[in-house]
Design an enzyme around this catalytic site. Structure first.
Site, PDB file in Angstrom:
ATOM      1  N   TYR A 171       3.552  -9.147  -3.205  1.00 46.35           N
ATOM      2  CA  TYR A 171       2.726  -8.108  -2.582  1.00 46.35           C
ATOM      3  C   TYR A 171       1.782  -7.490  -3.606  1.00 46.35           C
ATOM      4  O   TYR A 171       0.580  -7.310  -3.340  1.00 46.35           O
ATOM      5  CB  TYR A 171       3.622  -7.032  -1.974  1.00 46.35           C
ATOM      6  CG  TYR A 171       2.840  -5.919  -1.307  1.00 46.35           C
ATOM      7  CD1 TYR A 171       2.165  -6.141  -0.106  1.00 46.35           C
ATOM      8  CD2 TYR A 171       2.779  -4.650  -1.870  1.00 46.35           C
ATOM      9  CE1 TYR A 171       1.445  -5.128   0.513  1.00 46.35           C
ATOM     10  CE2 TYR A 171       2.064  -3.630  -1.257  1.00 46.35           C
ATOM     11  CZ  TYR A 171       1.401  -3.875  -0.072  1.00 46.35           C
ATOM     12  OH  TYR A 171       0.680  -2.871   0.531  1.00 46.35           O
ATOM     13  N   LYS A 175      -2.425  -7.363  -3.537  1.00 48.59           N
ATOM     14  CA  LYS A 175      -3.218  -6.133  -3.518  1.00 48.59           C
ATOM     15  C   LYS A 175      -4.075  -6.000  -4.768  1.00 48.59           C
ATOM     16  O   LYS A 175      -5.157  -5.400  -4.722  1.00 48.59           O
ATOM     17  CB  LYS A 175      -2.306  -4.914  -3.344  1.00 48.59           C
ATOM     18  CG  LYS A 175      -1.467  -4.916  -2.079  1.00 48.59           C
ATOM     19  CD  LYS A 175      -2.219  -5.393  -0.837  1.00 48.59           C
ATOM     20  CE  LYS A 175      -3.159  -4.385  -0.256  1.00 48.59           C
ATOM     21  NZ  LYS A 175      -3.765  -4.821   1.020  1.00 48.59           N
ATOM     22  N   THR A 208       3.362   4.204   7.969  1.00 47.46           N
ATOM     23  CA  THR A 208       2.901   3.275   9.006  1.00 47.46           C
ATOM     24  C   THR A 208       3.991   2.238   9.214  1.00 47.46           C
ATOM     25  O   THR A 208       5.009   2.232   8.514  1.00 47.46           O
ATOM     26  CB  THR A 208       1.599   2.557   8.591  1.00 47.46           C
ATOM     27  OG1 THR A 208       1.900   1.602   7.550  1.00 47.46           O
ATOM     28  CG2 THR A 208       0.559   3.545   8.070  1.00 47.46           C
TER      29      THR A 208
END
Length: 304
Positions: A171, A175, A208
């Site tokens: 990840y 990014k 989220t």
């Protein structure tokens, strides 16, 4: 709360617009007058997001189009559909992504899922949409990165995590790649004399479904440590969390290659953020761009 400037007459594409920061950004862009394309993997969820936006802003102009960033054929089909319509594109918001699935999963094209969805798909989409963007008077591309980019490294010797897969490391790499896309595209725009503004953002720790949808790919959901972190670490809702993205996308004060995030790293109003030193390595950025063109089969237009 950041106030989005008037967007009447502008067309915007927001990926991952059915939930989270993408939905919030799309809503506030539409409220400011933009014609917004909700670019989503699941049209039914996109239509629900559209209904939600119209319920709050009945005069908004919002449409749903399908795109799966983990499938380069879908990216091509989406871009071709917009190009065939012919309308210039003022804003592309690369927001969609997946976070830390517990096991290595591949995209349709055989890429590690996080690199493919978070970076290679948005890379291909951005380059394919450049003709429409460059037809607009003052276009912008804003790409969502993450504070995790600070822990990232572009592992050219195992870019797809085939030898060893670690969810957080993959990840962070994806990014960091997003942030390098922002900065390299800004350099290319300057080199070619394009009016295009390339900016980046990170949301801090915004609540989220991103934190649960990736870890939940195996059906077990987030682990106990992750669940505890949700409760103990300072966090914010999407209204505040989308502000760096909206600032990067619409503020007249946003600069070429600018990077924006919450004032207090994890939470707070939008302010200028400092890119990690690895994101500033131009040799790595150029190599990553070349490798991305090879992997996706998408290259910069020759004469733009």
């Amino acid at each position: 709360m950041y106030q989005v400037p008037d967007q009447h007459g502008k067309r915007a594409v927001v990926t991952g617009a059915n939930s989270g920061t993408g939905k919030e950004a799309a809503k506030r862009l539409a409220a400011a007058g933009a014609d917004v394309v909700l670019a989503v993997r699941t049209p039914e969820k996109g239509e629900q997001a559209r209904r939600d936006i119209l319920a709050e802003y009945p005069e908004a102009h919002v449409e749903v189009r399908r795109i799966d960033l983990a499938d380069l054929a879908s990216v091509r089909e989406f871009a071709d559909g917009l190009i065939a319509a012919g309308r210039p594109l003022d804003l592309l918001v690369n927001n969609a992504g997946v976070m830390t699935p517990p096991r290595r999963v591949e995209t349709t094209d055989g890429f590690e899922l996080q690199l493919g969805s978070n970076y290679l798909g948005p890379f291909a989409l951005t380059v394919r949409l450049l003709p429409l963007l460059l037809a607009a008077p003052a276009p912008r591309v804003v790409t969502m990165s993450s504070g995790m980019a600070n822990a990232g490294r572009i592992a050219f010797d195992d870019l797809q995590a085939e030898r060893e897969y670690r969810p957080n490391r993959a990840y962070a790499q994806s990014k960091l790649a997003d942030l390098m896309l922002t900065l390299r595209l800004a350099e290319i725009a300057a080199e070619r004399g394009w009016p295009l503004l390339s900016t980046g953002a990170h949301p801090g720790y915004t609540r989220t479904n991103l934190q649960t949808s990736g870890p939940g790919l195996d059906g077990r959901g987030p682990g106990p440590l992750t669940s505890l972190a949700f409760k103990l670490v300072p966090s914010q809702g999407v209204e505040r969390g989308a502000e760096p993205l909206l600032y990067a996308a619409t503020s007249p004060d946003a600069t070429q290659g600018g990077y924006y995030g919450p004032r207090w790293a994890l939470v707070g109003p939008a302010t200028t953020a400092k890119p990690t030193r690895r994101a500033l390595d131009k040799a790595v950025a150029e190599r990553l761009w070349t490798e991305s063109e090879r992997l996706t089969g998408v290259s910069l237009p020759a004469h733009a």
